[in-house]
Write a protein that holds these residues in place. Structure first.
Motif, mmCIF file in Angstrom:
data_model
loop_
_atom_site.group_PDB
_atom_site.id
_atom_site.type_symbol
_atom_site.label_atom_id
_atom_site.label_comp_id
_atom_site.label_asym_id
_atom_site.label_seq_id
_atom_site.Cartn_x
_atom_site.Cartn_y
_atom_site.Cartn_z
ATOM 1 N N LEU A 442 -71.371 40.355 11.453
ATOM 2 C CA LEU A 442 -70.939 41.266 12.505
ATOM 3 C C LEU A 442 -71.727 42.560 12.407
ATOM 4 N N GLU A 443 -72.089 43.092 13.548
ATOM 5 C CA GLU A 443 -72.783 44.372 13.600
ATOM 6 C C GLU A 443 -71.824 45.403 14.172
ATOM 7 N N VAL A 444 -71.639 46.502 13.469
ATOM 8 C CA VAL A 444 -70.736 47.569 13.905
ATOM 9 C C VAL A 444 -71.544 48.630 14.652
ATOM 10 N N LYS A 445 -71.050 49.017 15.797
ATOM 11 C CA LYS A 445 -71.737 50.020 16.616
ATOM 12 C C LYS A 445 -71.975 51.297 15.822
ATOM 13 N N ASP A 446 -73.204 51.761 15.852
ATOM 14 C CA ASP A 446 -73.616 52.997 15.170
ATOM 15 C C ASP A 446 -73.362 52.947 13.658
ATOM 16 N N ASP A 447 -73.203 51.727 13.122
ATOM 17 C CA ASP A 447 -72.929 51.569 11.687
ATOM 18 C C ASP A 447 -71.720 52.382 11.233
ATOM 19 N N ALA A 448 -70.755 52.533 12.120
ATOM 20 C CA ALA A 448 -69.562 53.334 11.814
ATOM 21 C C ALA A 448 -68.763 52.702 10.679
ATOM 22 N N GLU A 449 -68.213 53.537 9.812
ATOM 23 C CA GLU A 449 -67.375 53.019 8.729
ATOM 24 C C GLU A 449 -66.029 52.554 9.267
ATOM 25 N N GLN A 450 -65.468 53.291 10.234
ATOM 26 C CA GLN A 450 -64.207 52.918 10.844
ATOM 27 C C GLN A 450 -64.477 52.361 12.239
ATOM 28 N N SER A 465 -52.401 52.795 17.782
ATOM 29 C CA SER A 465 -53.813 52.774 17.394
ATOM 30 C C SER A 465 -53.930 52.541 15.901
ATOM 31 N N ALA A 466 -54.932 51.800 15.498
ATOM 32 C CA ALA A 466 -55.081 51.423 14.097
ATOM 33 C C ALA A 466 -56.510 51.665 13.637
ATOM 34 N N THR A 467 -56.688 51.661 12.351
ATOM 35 C CA THR A 467 -58.004 51.839 11.733
ATOM 36 C C THR A 467 -58.472 50.503 11.166
ATOM 37 N N ALA A 468 -59.701 50.140 11.472
ATOM 38 C CA ALA A 468 -60.255 48.883 10.971
ATOM 39 C C ALA A 468 -61.563 49.149 10.228
ATOM 40 N N VAL A 469 -61.777 48.410 9.167
ATOM 41 C CA VAL A 469 -63.033 48.479 8.416
ATOM 42 C C VAL A 469 -63.441 47.059 8.042
ATOM 43 N N LEU A 470 -64.720 46.884 7.787
ATOM 44 C CA LEU A 470 -65.200 45.604 7.270
ATOM 45 C C LEU A 470 -64.881 45.499 5.790
ATOM 46 N N HIS A 486 -60.279 44.589 7.863
ATOM 47 C CA HIS A 486 -59.044 45.103 7.277
ATOM 48 C C HIS A 486 -58.502 46.189 8.205
ATOM 49 N N VAL A 487 -57.284 45.988 8.721
ATOM 50 C CA VAL A 487 -56.718 46.862 9.749
ATOM 51 C C VAL A 487 -55.442 47.501 9.210
ATOM 52 N N THR A 488 -55.369 48.828 9.279
ATOM 53 C CA THR A 488 -54.216 49.560 8.749
ATOM 54 C C THR A 488 -53.692 50.555 9.775
ATOM 55 N N GLY A 489 -52.474 51.055 9.504
ATOM 56 C CA GLY A 489 -51.923 52.098 10.363
ATOM 57 C C GLY A 489 -50.466 51.921 10.706
ATOM 58 N N VAL A 490 -49.883 50.776 10.373
ATOM 59 C CA VAL A 490 -48.476 50.502 10.670
ATOM 60 C C VAL A 490 -47.868 49.758 9.492
ATOM 61 N N GLU A 491 -46.658 50.157 9.090
ATOM 62 C CA GLU A 491 -45.948 49.400 8.061
ATOM 63 C C GLU A 491 -45.347 48.135 8.663
ATOM 64 N N TYR A 492 -45.399 47.083 7.916
ATOM 65 C CA TYR A 492 -44.858 45.778 8.328
ATOM 66 C C TYR A 492 -45.364 45.382 9.729
ATOM 67 N N PRO A 493 -46.674 45.313 9.885
ATOM 68 C CA PRO A 493 -47.226 44.974 11.209
ATOM 69 C C PRO A 493 -46.813 43.571 11.647
ATOM 70 N N CYS A 494 -46.504 43.462 12.932
ATOM 71 C CA CYS A 494 -46.083 42.183 13.512
ATOM 72 C C CYS A 494 -47.045 41.691 14.584
ATOM 73 N N GLY A 495 -48.095 42.452 14.846
ATOM 74 C CA GLY A 495 -49.096 42.043 15.818
ATOM 75 C C GLY A 495 -50.364 42.843 15.646
ATOM 76 N N VAL A 496 -51.478 42.257 16.024
ATOM 77 C CA VAL A 496 -52.755 42.949 16.000
ATOM 78 C C VAL A 496 -53.531 42.542 17.245
ATOM 79 N N ARG A 497 -54.179 43.519 17.852
ATOM 80 C CA ARG A 497 -55.009 43.206 19.030
ATOM 81 C C ARG A 497 -56.238 44.104 19.047
ATOM 82 N N TYR A 498 -57.235 43.641 19.802
ATOM 83 C CA TYR A 498 -58.543 44.292 19.818
ATOM 84 C C TYR A 498 -59.039 44.373 21.258
ATOM 85 N N LEU A 499 -59.491 45.560 21.654
ATOM 86 C CA LEU A 499 -60.003 45.822 23.013
ATOM 87 C C LEU A 499 -59.007 45.348 24.075
#
Length: 530
Positions: A442-450, A465-470, A486-499
């Motif tokens: 996978l290529e991350v836009k602008d080589d962003a860490e997050q 909104s959540a934070t994702a990293v490779l 690896h996606v973080t930002g919510v305790e006991y997450p019950c769903g994840v979505r992208y774009l």
């Protein structure tokens, strides 16, 4: 007079499908024997008897080749088709973004002036919504053309052309495109009533309620009156937008009056359910072909949660029409939102229905087009990129070509044909790990860490909104072709979505080799009770 003829799709310059039994069909007098023969590397002959006014003959599979002849005779009359190629035949179906003509796309003029594309040919299915007195006479003008006929080529589907051009180069065979599309149409317009069952029957039920108590003549007149009204409305609309500084939609309506598009339910209205199946699909089926590139869904965005079922029913209808498990490449809708609209989040649900179809229905593949949209423009003018994406999906899913060499024939500079795809989620107490298959990386836009674009759902069903990293793949013992987010930002997450949005210009993740964006996705935790 014998009344013998082949279907209009058979003409000089046509492309017949390679490596499949060939359907040749038409009309004639009952009891007449029709004989079909083909020249070439594996010359063959077959016959059929006319029954109920129709005949269908099957020729054995032919290898890819050019310059063969097809002859059909009923003993009294004969027709010979010349300059026939045997190659890959695909149908370019859908609505206006598949319909958009080569001359009107951003690269069209350059292609028409400079491209040398001898191995692409095109047949446009006649666009009439009903078989009236002029239907069959008009259909006589239809026929196959090659790219040297620029008056024809400028009107070809731009997506269909760029798909066929690249596919012919990669497979080294002639590619034929059957244009069968109409702007503003729901998938329901392209299928038979009996295939719409359960909730999707509403498309046909609404038509029945709208036309109840009216004669066919009344319904036709209603549509003719609408056409006259709408032509005048379009004239005034063009006048308003040309002469008004900072025009607005509300201002346009005030100047022009009510916009009555798409018009009343009528057998003349192409957006009415089932209409284009009768007037277009049934005119070309069962012409032997590989499959369909399908770019549609915009006009079903008012019922996004029904689209998965509707699309699947249409696919089943067409496969039964052809008596063949046609391969379908489904174009995933690009990003789009009108400036005046909020984010209804209905196009992301259509995209998920399209992706789900290609995950769950055999003989399908996804062409990812999310980065091919334009803000407040439903007809993006770049059609070369979508054509390329359709070609990648066809190569990978239909032809099992997993890697394309560089133009000089070497692997260096080549690329895989895979789409990156999220396929599994590991649910943790305060995070999720999303597993992604990809060609190489996978290529991350602008080589962003997050990495942007991710959201997590809490136990109350609210999205944040959540934070994702490779992640470090070695921690997971993951091999080449797998990435973990690896996606973080919510305790006991019950769903994840992208774009999960109708429109964004921020496309943060792509395949590192072929530049295909990672498709939007949504997962809910197993057992979650929302």
């Amino acid at each position: 007079m014998s009344n013998f003829q082949t279907a209009r799709i058979f003409s000089d310059n046509m492309v017949l499908q390679f490596n499949k039994p060939l359907s040749v069909f038409g009309t004639g007098v009952d009891g007449t024997v029709v004989t079909v023969s083909i020249t070439g590397e594996e010359a063959a002959q077959t016959s059929a008897i006319v029954k109920n006014g129709r005949w269908l003959a099957m020729l054995p599979p032919q290898p890819a080749q050019d310059c063969v002849e097809l002859t059909v005779t009923d003993g009294a009359d004969a027709v010979k088709f010349s300059n026939v190629a045997v190659g890959a035949v695909w149908l370019a179906g859908g609505q206006s973004n598949m319909e958009l003509e080569l001359r009107n796309c951003s690269t069209g003029r350059e292609s028409l002036e400079n491209d040398d594309t001898p191995n692409v040919r095109f047949y446009y299915t006649m666009k009439k919504s009903i078989a009236d007195d002029t239907f069959f006479e008009s259909e006589k003008c239809m026929g196959w053309n090659d790219f040297s006929n620029k008056e024809s080529a400028k009107c070809w589907s731009a997506v269909g052309y760029y798909f066929a051009k690249e596919l012919s180069e990669k497979l080294n065979i002639t590619v034929g495109i059957i244009g069968c599309n109409w702007g503003g149409t729901s998938a329901s317009a392209w299928m038979k009533r009996e295939y719409a069952d359960g909730e999707t029957a509403i498309y046909f039920d609404e038509y029945d309620r709208a036309t109840e108590g009216k004669t066919e003549q009344q319904l036709k007149q209603d549509y003719l009156d609408y056409q006259a009204y709408h032509a005048e409305w379009e004239r005034k609309s063009a006048e308003y937008y040309t002469n008004t500084p900072n025009p607005t939609w509300d201002g346009c309506l005030e100047y022009c009056g009510e916009n009555k598009y798409p018009g009343p339910a009528s057998p003349l209205n192409p957006v009415s359910p089932g209409v284009l199946h009768r007037s277009m699909v049934e005119r070309i089926a069962p012409y032997t072909m590989t499959g369909v590139i399908w770019y549609q869904g915009e006009s079903d965005d008012h019922r996004p949660d029904m689209y998965y079922k509707l699309l699947n029913q249409m696919i089943r209808c067409w496969r039964d029409d052809w008596n063949d498990e046609l391969f379908f490449v489904i174009g995933q809708l690009p990003m789009h939102r009108w400036e005046a609209d909020p984010d209804f989040k209905n196009w992301c649900r259509i995209r998920e229905a399209q992706a789900k179809t290609t995950r769950e229905v055999s003989g399908t593949a996804l062409a990812v087009l999310t980065d091919c949209g334009e803000f407040s423009e439903i007809h993006p003018k770049d059609k070369k990129t979508p054509g390329h994406r359709f070609c990648l999906a066809a190569l990978n899913g239909c032809y099992q070509v997993q890697f394309v060499d560089a133009e000089d024939g070497t692997e260096e500079g080549g690329y895989s044909t895979f789409n990156p795809e999220a396929y599994e989620v590991c649910w943790n107490a305060d995070s999720v790990d999303v597993f992604v298959s990809t060609g190489l990386c996978l290529e991350v836009k602008d080589d962003a860490e997050q990495i942007s674009g991710f959201e997590l759902m809490d136990t109350n069903g609210e999205w944040h909104s959540a934070t994702a990293v490779l992640s470090d793949k070695e921690l997971w013992n993951a091999g080449e072709g797998t990435e973990i987010l690896h996606v973080t930002g919510v305790e006991y997450p019950c769903g994840v979505r992208y774009l999960w949005t109708n429109y964004t210009e921020d496309i943060p993740l792509r395949d590192g080799e072929n530049d295909v964006p990672m498709p939007p996705f949504i997962f809910e935790k197993p057992g979650y009770q929302g």
